[in-house]
Design a protein around this motif. Structure first.
Motif, PDB file in Angstrom:
ATOM      1  N   ARG A  35       2.431   1.853  -3.341  1.00 47.58           N
ATOM      2  CA  ARG A  35       1.505   2.499  -4.279  1.00 47.58           C
ATOM      3  C   ARG A  35       1.407   4.002  -3.977  1.00 47.58           C
ATOM      4  O   ARG A  35       1.370   4.833  -4.887  1.00 47.58           O
ATOM      5  CB  ARG A  35       0.120   1.849  -4.212  1.00 47.58           C
ATOM      6  N   ARG A  36       1.360   4.340  -2.702  1.00 48.70           N
ATOM      7  CA  ARG A  36       1.313   5.777  -2.359  1.00 48.70           C
ATOM      8  C   ARG A  36       2.577   6.487  -2.839  1.00 48.70           C
ATOM      9  O   ARG A  36       2.557   7.659  -3.201  1.00 48.70           O
ATOM     10  CB  ARG A  36       1.171   5.962  -0.839  1.00 48.70           C
ATOM     11  N   PHE A  37       3.684   5.759  -2.818  1.00 47.51           N
ATOM     12  CA  PHE A  37       4.967   6.341  -3.245  1.00 47.51           C
ATOM     13  C   PHE A  37       5.115   6.355  -4.770  1.00 47.51           C
ATOM     14  O   PHE A  37       6.125   6.807  -5.288  1.00 47.51           O
ATOM     15  CB  PHE A  37       6.128   5.570  -2.627  1.00 47.51           C
ATOM     16  N   GLN A  78       6.781   8.862   5.480  1.00 46.86           N
ATOM     17  CA  GLN A  78       5.721   7.852   5.595  1.00 46.86           C
ATOM     18  C   GLN A  78       6.258   6.449   5.872  1.00 46.86           C
ATOM     19  O   GLN A  78       5.497   5.554   6.232  1.00 46.86           O
ATOM     20  CB  GLN A  78       4.880   7.814   4.318  1.00 46.86           C
ATOM     21  N   GLU A 108       0.833  -1.206   0.000  1.00 49.45           N
ATOM     22  CA  GLU A 108       0.000   0.000   0.000  1.00 49.45           C
ATOM     23  C   GLU A 108       0.872   1.262   0.000  1.00 49.45           C
ATOM     24  O   GLU A 108       0.614   2.215  -0.743  1.00 49.45           O
ATOM     25  CB  GLU A 108      -0.904  -0.033   1.238  1.00 49.45           C
ATOM     26  N   LEU A 109       1.924   1.234   0.826  1.00 49.33           N
ATOM     27  CA  LEU A 109       2.819   2.394   0.859  1.00 49.33           C
ATOM     28  C   LEU A 109       3.551   2.538  -0.473  1.00 49.33           C
ATOM     29  O   LEU A 109       3.748   3.652  -0.970  1.00 49.33           O
ATOM     30  CB  LEU A 109       3.809   2.259   2.022  1.00 49.33           C
TER      31      LEU A 109
END
Lengths: 338, 338
Positions: free
Chosen positions: B204-206, B308, B201-202
């Motif tokens: 993808r955020r990155f 993050q 998930e992180l």
């Protein structure tokens, strides 16, 4: 046809073999005009690579197209062509990424030291000249089939840049062509590591600004003395064995790249040194076709003259003498004429 | 002062040690405002690296300059600074060649997870902010001391380019920062190889456009399915062990470069594969200072938010819990507050 056949260590014979024939529509047959012996041919010659059964040998040649497959569009009988030792389609993803030597349709010249050679992927691989070139250009054009393109690849992979410094490890024909490439690509200081007077001299003619005869620790010291206490910006590893790899990394400055083109034999990448000094390693089998149009023009314009690496010319039927001369290092590189 | 001390495998103690003191005119003492635990701290924690005698540990921190040596010109007590884990003079030949991590005056933060840290080569190493930064920026600024700069280095070393493709091996904090770097540097396709939902998930955020959970042969197939049958233009190896190296080279397309930044542990460079496929290897210890001014601005402008990666914040005296959480992978990265 008559061809060079290796039967085992130090057993090179020039003998009758079946003519190559068109196997696929993309093939071409080239009548060999000139060929030569490669440093890598010495691996099986010396027994460092096993020869399981007798086979034709020789992957560097140029000549005249004799016959083409039905799918060949850009070449026809009579064309004078340089044959890259590694054949490629020049259209696959590897070729499009500049790695023609890992082409999806990779092939290799298998009877370069012979009367005829089969070229797979003729359209992707070959380049032609306008008519038969001047005889004095033949050695330099022949050098483009492997040795010059390989030295050039070492320089490109090592990241040689205008105004930078380059160190070349190995004074074989590839190393000498690496010197020529580094100089042509604009390196301000080009150090050739060589212990042999004729090779040192050729290195200087090719643009070496300095020659270092020492090896090992003394070689490192000598290189750093020239470069103001640091290693080279770009290092060309043109041998492939363990000592050469070690030497290359020891003369590379932190942040440098070692460009390697010699077939690895007993060599290792010193991962810890690479990590602590940020020294990269790049290169591999030369993607000859990638460089061929540019190098061809440089030769035809007489800007570069890599054919100087040939210091012995023999008739093809004396090929065994050529192997002996290169093995004993009495010749830098041997040109063979059918 | 109180500091984190490693006594042996899984034996982390927060205990009294002597305060660091200025040893050389180029030194500075920084009062730690925040620090964190690095993936590489887990090598000795797990016993993969031997701890011969107890010593302070922790090399990532930021804080306020407490004291400077007589030769420090650009910093004074009160300055808020990011401390690169690797100290450098920023003037020697290695630094000038972008290899700050191989600086002639190399140093390393040795008590980052403590109340105070000694910075050798303060002028060459530190960067400061205008006053105390907003509290919400602290995690991202802290990430610049190592993890974000290291992920960035992987991307730069791998040659990530605008419009190209990138594959990131390793979903630790460095790998995730590598995703962020690759995306920021313009890769059109960024594949994160990760099996853990929160890390996916992180990623993808990155900026990861794809996540591949498979490893080994299946992982290679999944990557190539995404990339139209070929490997990545650039591969970021962000672990350092043998399986990760192997995975990295298997998902690299011919002509690609593997950028490596994980401390090599049991890894080898596959020289024959590199040679036959023209896959390069570049990277090493991140030259943090080289990237710090640019990355600092990106964080201050809120363009990137590498902070993050911190998904657990603990008081410094609970540092042992932080190591446990990272060892058991219940936390991606642990931020410590004195």
């Amino acid at each position: 046809m008559k061809a060079t056949v290796i039967h085992g260590p130090r057993d090179i014979r020039f003998e009758e073999v079946p003519d190559p024939t068109i196997q696929k529509p993309t093939d071409a047959i080239v009548k060999v005009h000139a060929s030569c012996i490669c440093g890598s041919d010495l691996w099986p010659y010396r027994g460092d690579d096993e020869t399981e059964s007798a086979h034709t040998i020789g992957h560097e040649c140029l000549g005249v197209v004799e016959e083409v497959g039905s799918g060949v569009r850009d070449f026809r009988p009579g064309d004078f062509v340089v044959v890259p030792f590694d054949h490629c389609d020049n259209t696959c993803p590897a070729c499009l990424n500049g790695a023609h030597s890992a082409c999806d349709n990779f092939g290799i010249t298998k009877s370069g030291q012979a009367e005829y050679a089969l070229v797979t992927q003729a359209d992707g691989s070959l380049v032609k000249t306008d008519g038969v070139p001047d005889a004095d250009l033949v050695p330099s054009l022949l050098a483009l089939s492997d040795v010059m393109a390989t030295g050039w690849h070492a320089a490109v992979a090592a990241g040689v840049r205008e105004g930078g410094t380059a160190v070349v490890v190995g004074d074989g024909a590839v190393g000498l062509c690496g010197v020529l490439a580094a100089a042509h690509l604009g390196a301000e200081t080009v150090i050739a590591m060589s212990r042999h007077a004729p090779r040192q001299e050729l290195a200087r003619r090719f643009g070496a600004t300095h020659v270092v005869a020492e090896r090992g620790k003394e070689g490192v010291t000598a290189v750093k003395d020239i470069l103001g206490g640091v290693g080279g910006d770009a290092v060309l590893e043109c041998v492939g064995n363990g000592p050469a790899f070690e030497q290359a990394f020891r003369v590379a400055r932190p942040g440098a790249t070692v460009g390697f083109v010699g077939v690895p034999h007993g060599a290792e990448a010193p991962l810890r040194t690479m990590f602590s000094k940020n020294i990269g390693l790049a290169g591999g089998i030369a993607p000859v076709r990638r460089y061929l149009p540019e190098l061809l023009q440089l030769v035809l314009d007489r800007v570069i003259d890599p054919g100087q690496v040939f210091d012995l010319t023999l008739p093809l039927d004396q090929v065994a003498d050529g192997y002996r001369a290169m093995d004993e290092r009495t010749a830098i590189k041997v040109l063979l004429q059918p």
